[in-house]
Design a protein around this motif. Sequence first.
Motif, PDB file in Angstrom:
ATOM      1  N   ASN A   1       0.851  -1.183   0.000  1.00 18.08           N
ATOM      2  CA  ASN A   1       0.000   0.000   0.000  1.00 18.08           C
ATOM      3  C   ASN A   1       0.885   1.231   0.000  1.00 18.08           C
ATOM      4  OD1 ASN A   1       0.821  -0.634   2.733  1.00 18.08           O
ATOM      5  ND2 ASN A   1      -0.607   0.924   3.428  1.00 18.08           N
TER       6      ASN A   1
ATOM      7  N   GLN B   1       0.730   5.502   1.092  1.00 19.45           N
ATOM      8  CA  GLN B   1      -0.007   6.577   1.715  1.00 19.45           C
ATOM      9  C   GLN B   1       0.630   7.908   1.327  1.00 19.45           C
ATOM     10  OE1 GLN B   1      -0.321   5.957   5.971  1.00 19.45           O
ATOM     11  NE2 GLN B   1      -0.904   3.810   5.717  1.00 19.45           N
TER      12      GLN B   1
ATOM     13  N   TYR C   1       0.932  12.004   2.682  1.00 22.38           N
ATOM     14  CA  TYR C   1       0.783  12.934   3.795  1.00 22.38           C
ATOM     15  C   TYR C   1       1.165  14.340   3.329  1.00 22.38           C
ATOM     16  CZ  TYR C   1       0.580   8.914   6.958  1.00 22.38           C
ATOM     17  OH  TYR C   1       0.222   7.749   7.603  1.00 22.38           O
TER      18      TYR C   1
ATOM     19  N   PRO D   1       3.127  16.033   9.788  1.00 25.52           N
ATOM     20  CA  PRO D   1       2.497  15.321   8.668  1.00 25.52           C
ATOM     21  C   PRO D   1       1.050  14.970   8.976  1.00 25.52           C
ATOM     22  CG  PRO D   1       4.672  14.429   9.121  1.00 25.52           C
ATOM     23  CD  PRO D   1       4.340  15.350  10.258  1.00 25.52           C
TER      24      PRO D   1
ATOM     25  N   PHE E   1      -2.247  12.862   7.324  1.00 22.23           N
ATOM     26  CA  PHE E   1      -2.640  11.830   6.357  1.00 22.23           C
ATOM     27  C   PHE E   1      -3.626  12.401   5.341  1.00 22.23           C
ATOM     28  CE2 PHE E   1      -3.591   7.561   4.999  1.00 22.23           C
ATOM     29  CZ  PHE E   1      -4.951   7.542   4.716  1.00 22.23           C
TER      30      PHE E   1
ATOM     31  N   GLN F   1      -4.839   6.702   1.323  1.00 25.10           N
ATOM     32  CA  GLN F   1      -4.129   5.438   1.181  1.00 25.10           C
ATOM     33  C   GLN F   1      -4.607   4.743  -0.083  1.00 25.10           C
ATOM     34  OE1 GLN F   1      -2.815   2.447   4.291  1.00 25.10           O
ATOM     35  NE2 GLN F   1      -4.808   1.588   3.761  1.00 25.10           N
TER      36      GLN F   1
ATOM     37  N   VAL G   1      -4.286   1.035  -2.243  1.00 19.77           N
ATOM     38  CA  VAL G   1      -3.983  -0.366  -1.970  1.00 19.77           C
ATOM     39  C   VAL G   1      -3.934  -1.210  -3.239  1.00 19.77           C
ATOM     40  CG1 VAL G   1      -4.765  -2.418  -0.740  1.00 19.77           C
ATOM     41  CG2 VAL G   1      -4.999  -0.186   0.321  1.00 19.77           C
TER      42      VAL G   1
ATOM     43  N   PHE H   1       4.513  14.117   1.251  1.00 20.90           N
ATOM     44  CA  PHE H   1       5.282  12.889   1.423  1.00 20.90           C
ATOM     45  C   PHE H   1       4.472  11.691   0.944  1.00 20.90           C
ATOM     46  CE2 PHE H   1       8.724  14.381   4.109  1.00 20.90           C
ATOM     47  CZ  PHE H   1       8.183  15.484   4.772  1.00 20.90           C
TER      48      PHE H   1
ATOM     49  N   GLY I   1       4.178   0.979   2.324  1.00 16.12           N
ATOM     50  CA  GLY I   1       4.049  -0.100   3.286  1.00 16.12           C
ATOM     51  C   GLY I   1       4.267  -1.437   2.609  1.00 16.12           C
ATOM     52  N   ASN I   2       4.774  -2.399   3.366  1.00 15.96           N
ATOM     53  CA  ASN I   2       5.005  -3.750   2.852  1.00 15.96           C
ATOM     54  C   ASN I   2       4.111  -4.752   3.554  1.00 15.96           C
ATOM     55  OD1 ASN I   2       8.119  -2.519   2.615  1.00 15.96           O
ATOM     56  ND2 ASN I   2       7.348  -3.643   0.877  1.00 15.96           N
TER      57      ASN I   2
ATOM     58  N   TYR J   1       4.072  -5.970   7.371  1.00 19.16           N
ATOM     59  CA  TYR J   1       4.779  -5.008   8.205  1.00 19.16           C
ATOM     60  C   TYR J   1       3.869  -3.827   8.515  1.00 19.16           C
ATOM     61  CZ  TYR J   1       9.016  -7.562   7.046  1.00 19.16           C
ATOM     62  OH  TYR J   1       9.953  -8.549   6.896  1.00 19.16           O
ATOM     63  N   SER J   2       3.934  -3.373   9.731  1.00 24.48           N
ATOM     64  CA  SER J   2       3.055  -2.271  10.123  1.00 24.48           C
ATOM     65  C   SER J   2       3.750  -0.923  10.060  1.00 24.48           C
ATOM     66  CB  SER J   2       2.515  -2.522  11.529  1.00 24.48           C
ATOM     67  OG  SER J   2       3.554  -2.809  12.421  1.00 24.48           O
ATOM     68  N   THR J   3       4.958  -0.885   9.519  1.00 20.06           N
ATOM     69  CA  THR J   3       5.664   0.388   9.418  1.00 20.06           C
ATOM     70  C   THR J   3       5.629   0.903   7.994  1.00 20.06           C
ATOM     71  OG1 THR J   3       7.775  -0.718   9.036  1.00 20.06           O
ATOM     72  CG2 THR J   3       7.216  -0.188  11.315  1.00 20.06           C
ATOM     73  N   LEU J   4       5.929   2.187   7.850  1.00 19.11           N
ATOM     74  CA  LEU J   4       5.977   2.853   6.564  1.00 19.11           C
ATOM     75  C   LEU J   4       7.386   3.360   6.303  1.00 19.11           C
ATOM     76  CD1 LEU J   4       2.780   5.067   6.944  1.00 19.11           C
ATOM     77  CD2 LEU J   4       2.994   3.048   5.479  1.00 19.11           C
TER      78      LEU J   4
ATOM     79  N   PHE K   1       9.051   6.402   4.484  1.00 21.17           N
ATOM     80  CA  PHE K   1       8.703   7.699   3.924  1.00 21.17           C
ATOM     81  C   PHE K   1       9.712   8.144   2.877  1.00 21.17           C
ATOM     82  CE2 PHE K   1       5.163   9.607   6.260  1.00 21.17           C
ATOM     83  CZ  PHE K   1       4.994   8.679   7.281  1.00 21.17           C
TER      84      PHE K   1
END
Lengths: 111, 116
Positions: free
Chosen positions: A31, A33, A35, A43, A45, A48, A50, A88, A92-93, A96-99, A101
Amino acid sequence: GQQVMQIPQYQHVQEGEDFTTYCNSSTTLSNIQWYKQRPGGHPVFLIQLVKSGEVKKQKRLTFQFGEAKKNSSLHITATQTTDVGTYFCAGGNSGYSTLTFGKGTMLLVSP
Amino acid sequence: DARVTQTPRDKVTEMGQEVTMRCQPILGHNTVFWYRQTMKQGLELLAYFRNRAPLDDSGMPKDRFSAEMPDATLATLKIQPSEPRDSAVYFCASGLVLSGRANEQFFGPGTRLTVL
């Protein structure tokens, strides 16, 4: 590790002109996102994406996610002074819950 | 209107001093992130927590930085000792992560740190 590149780094336009920023990932994303950060702010949002090839619109803003899910773009039609800020993208992968940037595109709009 | 809060908003300190930054995430969010923003490096993820448990702090210099979440309403980031190169804006963000996929992150106003 994953890298997310954004171009241009900076753009100065006259009010009413269009603006586009591009985002490219070194890996396939689950996904993406977007910002916006106003000068001196934090930042915020925007949206998003997908699905492969997805296009979403928010008033004058159009967001696209590439077919290969490795690139994205944000297009602003007829910019206004309120559009000033840094945009920005963040990738996301899966699993994984992180992004990650990108470094952002700073937009300046002159009246 | 739920918001992430951070204190202090600005901090000026001298090299070698301890700095503690605090964050109150949005109630109900299960994930808290700490970022550092500089002109050169952009937004860098320092650490993050899920349900108060640290999941990854590989972005932090371990010898001087520490992040904790003593309860669901408070996350802290400490730097001891601080160095001039730590000068940056530190953002806390929270979000609701489901099924392991990154969702919208809500950022706090940031702490602008200046180390002299």
